[in-house]
Design a protein around this motif. Structure first.
Motif, PDB file in Angstrom:
ATOM      1  N   GLN A 178       0.838  -1.196   0.000  1.00  0.00           N
ATOM      2  CA  GLN A 178       0.000   0.000   0.000  1.00  0.00           C
ATOM      3  C   GLN A 178       0.868   1.239   0.000  1.00  0.00           C
ATOM      4  OE1 GLN A 178      -2.220  -0.334   3.778  1.00  0.00           O
ATOM      5  NE2 GLN A 178      -1.035   1.438   4.502  1.00  0.00           N
ATOM      6  N   PHE A 179       0.317   2.347  -0.495  1.00  0.00           N
ATOM      7  CA  PHE A 179       1.019   3.628  -0.485  1.00  0.00           C
ATOM      8  C   PHE A 179       0.001   4.745  -0.611  1.00  0.00           C
ATOM      9  CE2 PHE A 179       1.012   2.013  -4.837  1.00  0.00           C
ATOM     10  CZ  PHE A 179       0.468   3.064  -5.549  1.00  0.00           C
ATOM     11  N   LEU A 180       0.423   5.920  -0.176  1.00  0.00           N
ATOM     12  CA  LEU A 180      -0.437   7.099  -0.262  1.00  0.00           C
ATOM     13  C   LEU A 180       0.380   8.231  -0.867  1.00  0.00           C
ATOM     14  CD1 LEU A 180      -2.937   8.346   2.425  1.00  0.00           C
ATOM     15  CD2 LEU A 180      -1.593   9.949   1.057  1.00  0.00           C
ATOM     16  N   PRO A 181       0.152   8.583  -2.143  1.00  0.00           N
ATOM     17  CA  PRO A 181       0.898   9.669  -2.777  1.00  0.00           C
ATOM     18  C   PRO A 181       0.600  11.003  -2.101  1.00  0.00           C
ATOM     19  CG  PRO A 181      -0.248   8.299  -4.412  1.00  0.00           C
ATOM     20  CD  PRO A 181      -0.791   7.944  -3.065  1.00  0.00           C
ATOM     21  N   THR A 182       1.636  11.798  -1.899  1.00  0.00           N
ATOM     22  CA  THR A 182       1.448  13.102  -1.250  1.00  0.00           C
ATOM     23  C   THR A 182       2.090  14.208  -2.080  1.00  0.00           C
ATOM     24  OG1 THR A 182       3.500  12.923   0.020  1.00  0.00           O
ATOM     25  CG2 THR A 182       1.515  12.022   1.030  1.00  0.00           C
ATOM     26  N   GLY A 183       1.719  15.421  -1.786  1.00  0.00           N
ATOM     27  CA  GLY A 183       2.360  16.593  -2.353  1.00  0.00           C
ATOM     28  C   GLY A 183       2.451  16.564  -3.861  1.00  0.00           C
ATOM     29  N   SER A 184       3.690  16.655  -4.367  1.00  0.00           N
ATOM     30  CA  SER A 184       3.906  16.742  -5.814  1.00  0.00           C
ATOM     31  C   SER A 184       4.144  15.390  -6.461  1.00  0.00           C
ATOM     32  CB  SER A 184       5.103  17.660  -6.100  1.00  0.00           C
ATOM     33  OG  SER A 184       6.274  17.142  -5.473  1.00  0.00           O
ATOM     34  N   ALA A 185       3.748  14.314  -5.793  1.00  0.00           N
ATOM     35  CA  ALA A 185       3.918  12.977  -6.372  1.00  0.00           C
ATOM     36  C   ALA A 185       3.158  12.875  -7.687  1.00  0.00           C
ATOM     37  CB  ALA A 185       3.416  11.913  -5.393  1.00  0.00           C
ATOM     38  N   GLY A 190      -3.155   5.107  -8.817  1.00  0.00           N
ATOM     39  CA  GLY A 190      -3.740   5.799  -7.683  1.00  0.00           C
ATOM     40  C   GLY A 190      -3.748   7.301  -7.870  1.00  0.00           C
ATOM     41  N   ALA A 191      -4.136   7.999  -6.802  1.00  0.00           N
ATOM     42  CA  ALA A 191      -4.265   9.452  -6.865  1.00  0.00           C
ATOM     43  C   ALA A 191      -3.646  10.077  -5.629  1.00  0.00           C
ATOM     44  CB  ALA A 191      -5.743   9.834  -6.960  1.00  0.00           C
ATOM     45  N   VAL A 192      -3.223  11.343  -5.760  1.00  0.00           N
ATOM     46  CA  VAL A 192      -2.622  12.073  -4.647  1.00  0.00           C
ATOM     47  C   VAL A 192      -3.619  12.152  -3.494  1.00  0.00           C
ATOM     48  CG1 VAL A 192      -1.715  14.310  -3.910  1.00  0.00           C
ATOM     49  CG2 VAL A 192      -1.097  13.374  -6.151  1.00  0.00           C
ATOM     50  N   GLU A 193      -3.093  11.896  -2.274  1.00  0.00           N
ATOM     51  CA  GLU A 193      -3.852  11.935  -1.035  1.00  0.00           C
ATOM     52  C   GLU A 193      -4.901  10.823  -0.927  1.00  0.00           C
ATOM     53  OE1 GLU A 193      -2.749  13.645   1.284  1.00  0.00           O
ATOM     54  OE2 GLU A 193      -1.413  14.943   0.132  1.00  0.00           O
ATOM     55  N   ALA A 194      -4.767   9.764  -1.753  1.00  0.00           N
ATOM     56  CA  ALA A 194      -5.679   8.620  -1.674  1.00  0.00           C
ATOM     57  C   ALA A 194      -4.865   7.353  -1.425  1.00  0.00           C
ATOM     58  CB  ALA A 194      -6.487   8.484  -2.958  1.00  0.00           C
ATOM     59  N   GLU A 226       7.231   5.621  -9.654  1.00  0.00           N
ATOM     60  CA  GLU A 226       8.092   6.793  -9.486  1.00  0.00           C
ATOM     61  C   GLU A 226       9.119   6.554  -8.383  1.00  0.00           C
ATOM     62  OE1 GLU A 226       7.386  11.617  -9.058  1.00  0.00           O
ATOM     63  OE2 GLU A 226       5.886  10.230  -8.242  1.00  0.00           O
ATOM     64  N   GLU A 227       8.679   5.959  -7.275  1.00  0.00           N
ATOM     65  CA  GLU A 227       9.569   5.606  -6.174  1.00  0.00           C
ATOM     66  C   GLU A 227       9.587   4.075  -6.042  1.00  0.00           C
ATOM     67  OE1 GLU A 227      11.483   7.522  -4.597  1.00  0.00           O
ATOM     68  OE2 GLU A 227      10.677   9.512  -5.091  1.00  0.00           O
ATOM     69  N   VAL A 228      10.781   3.520  -6.066  1.00  0.00           N
ATOM     70  CA  VAL A 228      10.924   2.062  -6.014  1.00  0.00           C
ATOM     71  C   VAL A 228      11.241   1.640  -4.580  1.00  0.00           C
ATOM     72  CG1 VAL A 228      12.169   0.055  -6.899  1.00  0.00           C
ATOM     73  CG2 VAL A 228      11.797   2.057  -8.374  1.00  0.00           C
ATOM     74  N   ALA A 229      10.497   0.669  -4.072  1.00  0.00           N
ATOM     75  CA  ALA A 229      10.779   0.113  -2.742  1.00  0.00           C
ATOM     76  C   ALA A 229      11.689  -1.105  -2.898  1.00  0.00           C
ATOM     77  CB  ALA A 229       9.477  -0.281  -2.054  1.00  0.00           C
ATOM     78  N   PHE A 230      12.858  -1.059  -2.277  1.00  0.00           N
ATOM     79  CA  PHE A 230      13.792  -2.177  -2.402  1.00  0.00           C
ATOM     80  C   PHE A 230      14.702  -2.229  -1.175  1.00  0.00           C
ATOM     81  CE2 PHE A 230      15.995   1.439  -4.215  1.00  0.00           C
ATOM     82  CZ  PHE A 230      17.297   1.307  -3.753  1.00  0.00           C
ATOM     83  N   ASP A 231      15.252  -3.404  -0.924  1.00  0.00           N
ATOM     84  CA  ASP A 231      16.284  -3.609   0.091  1.00  0.00           C
ATOM     85  C   ASP A 231      17.510  -4.180  -0.601  1.00  0.00           C
ATOM     86  OD1 ASP A 231      14.578  -2.910   2.216  1.00  0.00           O
ATOM     87  OD2 ASP A 231      13.806  -4.960   2.344  1.00  0.00           O
ATOM     88  N   VAL A 232      18.689  -3.807  -0.119  1.00  0.00           N
ATOM     89  CA  VAL A 232      19.940  -4.430  -0.555  1.00  0.00           C
ATOM     90  C   VAL A 232      20.661  -4.916   0.685  1.00  0.00           C
ATOM     91  CG1 VAL A 232      22.119  -4.134  -1.775  1.00  0.00           C
ATOM     92  CG2 VAL A 232      20.097  -2.874  -2.538  1.00  0.00           C
TER      93      VAL A 232
END
Length: 378
Positions: A178-185, A190-194, A226-232
């Motif tokens: 899950q994620f919630l885009p904020t600001g200038s994302a 999905g949609a900003v603030e949703a 736009e933003e990738v979630a990853f672990d190294v």
């Protein structure tokens, strides 16, 4: 059938004796020659001495492969007025390339000390001083299920996904992200603030640590977000079968006296000869060997608990102190003789790669490059 190029031969030699294994002070690889030239005949020697160069040129070989570097320390000229420069000029004029595999061949698996151990009939268990295994990362990337194949393929193309002799290796499991885009994302989904929830794969892939930036660039280019979630995660490093020297065991125990005779019979005769230090009647079962100068490993060998150590160029004081400290028996051989068995090993590397090529031939130099020429009679 296409001719074998010098570049092909170099690739085979680099695979067997990786340049990255060479010591920092060493100089290995191509000394002279055009990688685009065809190669059909090769000569292998320990040293590129004038006599060996003469032999190679007279035989008309395309490549001279040697263990000891001709140009080891920094030079500012290879003019023909210098001894080494004159050899380089002669080789170039004759169309004979020169290639060196030195400390990279010492630490390779198999390498110089494996060839020495085989000549003595030892069953090898590992190196005297192991090099650490390859430094690896484990990548865990969260990817929408519909895009996982594209991201996985991009990571493989960047060099990830190799495990031993296997390629394109990965593991994945599906879960809910899950994620919630904020600001200038600027979200693709999905949609900003949703708050957005979706099915994602956790994609795990192994990659060499040295290509970390390349893998990251591939992930970001292939990933839809736009933003990738990853672990190294840096994986633990374990000892590898590569490294200096080898430890082995005789098929059946021998006295030090008889084992010394075995060493002398197994290696080419030299004026230096073969000498041993220790109780002649002591039993020898386990043996450490190191082709070339090996007194720098005396301390490590002592801690291994072997019965004898075979190497070259042992000096008086280090050998004496080693024995007085209770170290294993020592067998000292000529430097050249200890590395000569490698020539046949290197021939095998090239023959296994190119023996099916018409006119292919690898020969061993018949020149003894041991510098000592006379032993006084008693």
């Amino acid at each position: 059938m296409s001719p074998v190029l010098l570049a092909d031969v170099i690739a085979a030699l680099d695979a067997a004796y990786p340049p990255g294994l060479a010591e920092s002070w060493d100089s290995v690889g191509l000394v002279c020659g055009d990688p685009n030239d065809a190669v059909a005949t090769v000569m292998v020697a320990v040293d590129a001495t004038p006599a060996v160069v003469d032999e190679a040129i007279d035989a008309g070989v395309d490549l001279l492969l040697v263990h000891h570097p001709l140009l080891l320390r920094g030079v500012d000229t290879v003019g023909a007025h210098t001894p080494k420069g004159a050899l380089v000029h002669r080789l170039i004029k004759a169309g004979c390339a020169l290639f060196t595999a030195h400390t990279n061949a010492d630490s390779a698996d198999p390498g110089v000390s494996d060839a020495l151990a085989a000549a003595l009939g030892l069953i090898v268990s590992g190196p005297i001083e192991s090099q650490p295994g390859q430094e690896l990362d484990k990548w865990a990337v969260l990817v929408p299920v519909d895009d996982v194949d594209r991201v996985r393929s991009a990571m493989f193309a960047a060099g990830a996904g190799y495990v031993g002799n296997y390629r394109d290796c990965s593991w994945s499991v599906t879960g809910q992200g899950q994620f919630l885009p904020t600001g200038s994302a600027n979200p693709r989904l999905g949609a900003v603030e949703a708050l957005e929830k979706l099915d994602e794969c956790r994609l795990e892939v192994i990659a060499p640590r040295g290509i970390r930036q390349k893998v990251l660039a591939a992930v970001r280019a292939a990933h839809p977000f736009e933003e990738v979630a990853f672990d190294v995660m840096e994986m633990a490093t374990f000892p590898s079968p590569r490294g200096l020297g080898r430890v082995g065991e005789l098929p059946e125990p021998l006295s030090l006296r008889d084992f010394t005779d075995r060493v002398a019979n197994a290696l080419p005769a030299t004026a230096w000869g073969v000498r041993a230090a220790g109780d002649p009647d002591a039993t020898v079962r386990t043996v450490a060997v190191c082709g070339g100068s090996g007194d720098g490993l005396l301390g490590v060998v002592s801690r291994l608990g072997v019965d004898a150590y075979v190497t070259a160029d042992l000096r008086h004081h280090p050998a004496d102190e080693h024995l007085r400290a209770g170290g294993p028996a020592l067998i000292d051989v000529a430097h050249w003789a200890s590395e000569w068995p490698w020539c046949d090993q290197a021939k095998g590397v090239l023959d296994s790669a190119f023996a099916q090529t018409p006119r292919w031939q690898v020969r061993l130099s018949s020149v003894r490059t041991d510098p000592w020429s006379l032993r006084a009679s008693s």
